[in-house]
Write a protein that holds these residues in place. Sequence first.
Motif, PDB file in Angstrom:
ATOM      1  N   ALA A   1      -0.021 -86.494 -77.990  1.00 46.67           N
ATOM      2  CA  ALA A   1      -1.021 -86.464 -79.055  1.00 46.67           C
ATOM      3  C   ALA A   1      -0.802 -85.257 -79.971  1.00 46.67           C
ATOM      4  CB  ALA A   1      -2.423 -86.430 -78.460  1.00 46.67           C
ATOM      5  N   MET A   2      -0.514 -84.103 -79.370  1.00 47.15           N
ATOM      6  CA  MET A   2      -0.296 -82.908 -80.178  1.00 47.15           C
ATOM      7  C   MET A   2       0.917 -83.073 -81.091  1.00 47.15           C
ATOM      8  SD  MET A   2      -1.153 -80.053 -77.288  1.00 47.15           S
ATOM      9  CE  MET A   2      -1.042 -78.627 -78.350  1.00 47.15           C
ATOM     10  N   MET A   3       1.911 -83.819 -80.650  1.00 44.86           N
ATOM     11  CA  MET A   3       3.118 -84.032 -81.451  1.00 44.86           C
ATOM     12  C   MET A   3       2.867 -84.962 -82.639  1.00 44.86           C
ATOM     13  SD  MET A   3       5.069 -81.958 -79.937  1.00 44.86           S
ATOM     14  CE  MET A   3       6.550 -82.227 -80.875  1.00 44.86           C
ATOM     15  N   GLN A   4       1.709 -85.608 -82.686  1.00 40.21           N
ATOM     16  CA  GLN A   4       1.361 -86.462 -83.829  1.00 40.21           C
ATOM     17  C   GLN A   4       0.711 -85.652 -84.948  1.00 40.21           C
ATOM     18  OE1 GLN A   4       2.783 -89.420 -83.531  1.00 40.21           O
ATOM     19  NE2 GLN A   4       3.252 -88.560 -81.521  1.00 40.21           N
ATOM     20  N   MET A   5       0.382 -84.401 -84.658  1.00 38.44           N
ATOM     21  CA  MET A   5      -0.232 -83.546 -85.664  1.00 38.44           C
ATOM     22  C   MET A   5       0.828 -83.095 -86.669  1.00 38.44           C
ATOM     23  SD  MET A   5      -3.428 -83.445 -85.023  1.00 38.44           S
ATOM     24  CE  MET A   5      -4.012 -82.039 -85.950  1.00 38.44           C
ATOM     25  N   PRO A   6       0.399 -82.708 -87.880  1.00 39.93           N
ATOM     26  CA  PRO A   6       1.359 -82.243 -88.893  1.00 39.93           C
ATOM     27  C   PRO A   6       2.147 -81.027 -88.411  1.00 39.93           C
ATOM     28  CG  PRO A   6      -0.818 -82.580 -89.855  1.00 39.93           C
ATOM     29  CD  PRO A   6      -0.971 -82.717 -88.378  1.00 39.93           C
ATOM     30  N   LYS A   7       3.340 -80.855 -88.962  1.00 38.79           N
ATOM     31  CA  LYS A   7       4.239 -79.761 -88.575  1.00 38.79           C
ATOM     32  C   LYS A   7       3.546 -78.401 -88.686  1.00 38.79           C
ATOM     33  CE  LYS A   7       8.481 -78.180 -87.762  1.00 38.79           C
ATOM     34  NZ  LYS A   7       8.970 -78.164 -86.412  1.00 38.79           N
ATOM     35  N   GLU A   8       2.802 -78.169 -89.749  1.00 41.50           N
ATOM     36  CA  GLU A   8       2.107 -76.884 -89.934  1.00 41.50           C
ATOM     37  C   GLU A   8       1.116 -76.636 -88.796  1.00 41.50           C
ATOM     38  OE1 GLU A   8      -0.573 -74.404 -93.170  1.00 41.50           O
ATOM     39  OE2 GLU A   8      -0.118 -76.504 -93.581  1.00 41.50           O
ATOM     40  N   TRP A   9       0.390 -77.671 -88.390  1.00 45.07           N
ATOM     41  CA  TRP A   9      -0.550 -77.541 -87.273  1.00 45.07           C
ATOM     42  C   TRP A   9       0.200 -77.190 -86.002  1.00 45.07           C
ATOM     43  CZ3 TRP A   9      -1.246 -79.385 -82.423  1.00 45.07           C
ATOM     44  CH2 TRP A   9      -2.480 -79.172 -81.826  1.00 45.07           C
ATOM     45  N   GLN A  10       1.329 -77.884 -85.748  1.00 40.86           N
ATOM     46  CA  GLN A  10       2.121 -77.608 -84.545  1.00 40.86           C
ATOM     47  C   GLN A  10       2.602 -76.158 -84.537  1.00 40.86           C
ATOM     48  OE1 GLN A  10       5.154 -80.547 -83.566  1.00 40.86           O
ATOM     49  NE2 GLN A  10       3.997 -82.111 -84.662  1.00 40.86           N
ATOM     50  N   GLU A  11       3.045 -75.661 -85.686  1.00 38.35           N
ATOM     51  CA  GLU A  11       3.508 -74.274 -85.777  1.00 38.35           C
ATOM     52  C   GLU A  11       2.360 -73.296 -85.524  1.00 38.35           C
ATOM     53  OE1 GLU A  11       5.285 -74.188 -89.651  1.00 38.35           O
ATOM     54  OE2 GLU A  11       7.116 -75.189 -88.950  1.00 38.35           O
ATOM     55  N   ASN A  12       1.180 -73.579 -86.088  1.00 39.41           N
ATOM     56  CA  ASN A  12       0.010 -72.728 -85.859  1.00 39.41           C
ATOM     57  C   ASN A  12      -0.384 -72.739 -84.385  1.00 39.41           C
ATOM     58  OD1 ASN A  12      -0.180 -72.015 -88.560  1.00 39.41           O
ATOM     59  ND2 ASN A  12      -1.666 -73.611 -89.032  1.00 39.41           N
ATOM     60  N   MET A  13      -0.366 -73.919 -83.773  1.00 39.00           N
ATOM     61  CA  MET A  13      -0.720 -74.035 -82.353  1.00 39.00           C
ATOM     62  C   MET A  13       0.278 -73.271 -81.495  1.00 39.00           C
ATOM     63  SD  MET A  13      -2.974 -75.121 -80.354  1.00 39.00           S
ATOM     64  CE  MET A  13      -3.404 -75.881 -78.815  1.00 39.00           C
ATOM     65  N   ALA A  14       1.563 -73.389 -81.805  1.00 38.96           N
ATOM     66  CA  ALA A  14       2.589 -72.660 -81.051  1.00 38.96           C
ATOM     67  C   ALA A  14       2.368 -71.155 -81.167  1.00 38.96           C
ATOM     68  CB  ALA A  14       3.981 -73.045 -81.544  1.00 38.96           C
ATOM     69  N   GLU A  15       2.023 -70.688 -82.352  1.00 42.74           N
ATOM     70  CA  GLU A  15       1.755 -69.261 -82.548  1.00 42.74           C
ATOM     71  C   GLU A  15       0.546 -68.817 -81.721  1.00 42.74           C
ATOM     72  OE1 GLU A  15       1.885 -65.370 -83.502  1.00 42.74           O
ATOM     73  OE2 GLU A  15       3.463 -66.832 -83.888  1.00 42.74           O
ATOM     74  N   LEU A  16      -0.515 -69.600 -81.729  1.00 43.51           N
ATOM     75  CA  LEU A  16      -1.700 -69.266 -80.928  1.00 43.51           C
ATOM     76  C   LEU A  16      -1.371 -69.253 -79.440  1.00 43.51           C
ATOM     77  CD1 LEU A  16      -4.404 -71.302 -82.844  1.00 43.51           C
ATOM     78  CD2 LEU A  16      -4.213 -68.801 -82.704  1.00 43.51           C
ATOM     79  N   LEU A  17      -0.583 -70.210 -78.980  1.00 44.68           N
ATOM     80  CA  LEU A  17      -0.197 -70.249 -77.564  1.00 44.68           C
ATOM     81  C   LEU A  17       0.676 -69.050 -77.210  1.00 44.68           C
ATOM     82  CD1 LEU A  17       0.432 -74.069 -77.185  1.00 44.68           C
ATOM     83  CD2 LEU A  17      -1.449 -72.738 -76.195  1.00 44.68           C
ATOM     84  N   ASN A  18       1.531 -68.622 -78.122  1.00 48.52           N
ATOM     85  CA  ASN A  18       2.319 -67.410 -77.884  1.00 48.52           C
ATOM     86  C   ASN A  18       1.416 -66.178 -77.794  1.00 48.52           C
ATOM     87  OD1 ASN A  18       5.184 -68.025 -77.608  1.00 48.52           O
ATOM     88  ND2 ASN A  18       4.987 -68.894 -79.650  1.00 48.52           N
ATOM     89  N   GLN A  19       0.421 -66.091 -78.664  1.00 49.07           N
ATOM     90  CA  GLN A  19      -0.527 -64.980 -78.606  1.00 49.07           C
ATOM     91  C   GLN A  19      -1.266 -64.978 -77.269  1.00 49.07           C
ATOM     92  OE1 GLN A  19      -3.198 -64.833 -81.998  1.00 49.07           O
ATOM     93  NE2 GLN A  19      -1.527 -65.337 -83.387  1.00 49.07           N
ATOM     94  N   TYR A  20      -1.667 -66.151 -76.830  1.00 46.64           N
ATOM     95  CA  TYR A  20      -2.347 -66.302 -75.543  1.00 46.64           C
ATOM     96  C   TYR A  20      -1.433 -65.817 -74.410  1.00 46.64           C
ATOM     97  CZ  TYR A  20      -4.567 -68.678 -71.588  1.00 46.64           C
ATOM     98  OH  TYR A  20      -5.147 -68.973 -70.377  1.00 46.64           O
TER      99      TYR A  20
END
Length: 101
Positions: free
Chosen positions: A30-49
């Motif tokens: 489901a997350m992979m269906q999100m726009p590329k920008e959203w995926q990049e933002n989510m990856a950044e947040l997960l890295n911060q976490y």
Amino acid sequence: MKHEDYDDRKDLHLWFGLSYASFLVMPRVAMMQMPKEWQENMAELLNQYDETINTSAFGVKGCRVQALTGAGKLMKMPDELLNYRHPSPETKASLLKEKGE
């Protein structure tokens, strides 16, 4: 009473609903269906976490996820949620909500 500058879209507690849930689980397909920008933002947040939280605290190495029916009974995880590499067009369409839904 909520403050006038309160934004419920920024309230993490709301993602756990009115429950005692300790975890939030999001299917990769489901997350992979999100726009590329959203995926990049989510990856950044997960890295911060990951840079902030010791996820191995308390001796926990990992967690398991089990699927439940609407009635709360255990069920086999649907193949559509497990196949994140090559989801069918039907799976993709099923995951995406119509605008305004």
